[in-house]
Design an enzyme around this catalytic site. Sequence first.
Site, PDB file in Angstrom:
ATOM      1  CG  ASP A 146      25.488  52.609  10.243  1.00  0.00           C
ATOM      2  OD1 ASP A 146      26.265  51.695   9.928  1.00  0.00           O
ATOM      3  OD2 ASP A 146      25.350  53.660   9.559  1.00  0.00           O
ATOM      4  N   GLY A 204      26.098  53.480   5.407  1.00  0.00           N
ATOM      5  CA  GLY A 204      25.408  52.214   5.644  1.00  0.00           C
ATOM      6  C   GLY A 204      23.944  52.361   5.251  1.00  0.00           C
ATOM      7  CE1 TYR A 260      39.383  55.787   6.351  1.00  0.00           C
ATOM      8  CE2 TYR A 260      40.961  54.526   5.048  1.00  0.00           C
ATOM      9  CZ  TYR A 260      39.829  54.572   5.834  1.00  0.00           C
ATOM     10  OH  TYR A 260      39.157  53.418   6.106  1.00  0.00           O
ATOM     11  N   GLY A 295      26.843  49.060   7.711  1.00  0.00           N
ATOM     12  CA  GLY A 295      27.748  49.142   6.562  1.00  0.00           C
ATOM     13  C   GLY A 295      28.015  47.772   5.981  1.00  0.00           C
ATOM     14  CB  ILE A 346      32.910  44.941   7.074  1.00  0.00           C
ATOM     15  CG1 ILE A 346      33.760  45.076   5.801  1.00  0.00           C
ATOM     16  CG2 ILE A 346      33.501  43.872   7.998  1.00  0.00           C
ATOM     17  CD1 ILE A 346      35.204  45.499   6.042  1.00  0.00           C
ATOM     18  CE  LYS A 351      39.702  53.697   9.831  1.00  0.00           C
ATOM     19  NZ  LYS A 351      38.782  52.997  10.736  1.00  0.00           N
ATOM     20  CG  LEU A 358      33.704  47.113  11.646  1.00  0.00           C
ATOM     21  CD1 LEU A 358      34.221  46.584  12.965  1.00  0.00           C
ATOM     22  CD2 LEU A 358      32.740  46.100  11.047  1.00  0.00           C
TER      23      LEU A 358
END
Length: 324
Positions: free
Chosen positions: A33, A38, A151, A12, A14, A155, A78
């Site tokens: 991934d 990504g 979301y 992705g 970052i 998180k 991530l």
Amino acid sequence: MSSTYLITGGAGFIGSHLAESLLADGKTVQVIDDLSTGSLQNLQSVLDHPRFTLTVDTIMNRQLMADLIDRADYVCHLAAVVGTRRVLESPINTIHNIVVGTSNVLELASEKGKVVYVASTSEVYGKSRDLPFTEDGDLVLGPTNKGRWSYACSKAIDEYLALAYHWERQLPVVVGRHFNTVGPRQSARYGMVLPRFIEQALAEQPITVYGDGSQRRCFCYVDDVVWAIKRLVTRADNYGKVFNIGACDEITILDLARLVKDKARSSSKIVFVPYDVAYDDNFEDMVRRIPDLRRLQEATGYRPRTGLAEIIDRIMELQMASAA
Ligand code: UDP
């Protein structure tokens, strides 16, 4: 021997910058991934690197994750659904992957005694008006019938879980709350404002400002975020804590549109799109979002090094070079 990092979501935006930076530091990097958002393109510069391996699979594959975590010293987690648009389109997947995926990572890392970095988000502050946002401030989420908050809420559960693993099982884990990260390779496809505006300006298409454009954000360069992650994850003093990662210079979205238009020397019109057209009736935007960075500064000496004008120049330069 060089330490080994597992980056989930490493293809992705970052994650791929983190992979490049760790390899440049002499570390060994494994990426997992599923390439849902990504891409191999993001990893082009490292795919053939002798200290790099890529596994294309989902973090929900527990056996595989157990093997990968076994081989790692540090896990940078991530992997998550990106972009408000995708969250609204597939909420079941969003909630499931964030909560169950992170729970798996934490459980496996805890069994194997590995260090974990959990990427969280400034979305968790929700509608809080207690600016700048401090890590110990209240989280003010909207109702469950407004999809956006799923979301943030998922998180926030990840954060609770991470801190619980630290407290109950002494897991060395650190949480970073990312605030509007931007930079090269961020895709315009998932709704993020800066890559969208740049793409629109370069294509001489209308620049779409949602609402009246008075909402404000602080944009942080991806290299600054990577710098912070690397320092947070390697210092035991940081474990069991949450850190904001971002920049503090605010800009309204309308001014951002003007800045991008100006820098691109574009003849694009700036148009205002009502929220219910841009998203749907189920949407609530955040008016302002500023990080308090004192905790991060004290722990790492962090200072964001790249301002917005320079960020936009760099992104546009690279975009034009790759289009040429
Ligand atoms: N936005 C906009 N036009 C676009 C995309 C986004 O005006 O084409 C606005 C969006 O409504 C929000 C801000 O830009 O107020 C930042 O949006 P983004 O999705 O990049 O990140 P967010 O801060 O919402 O997580």
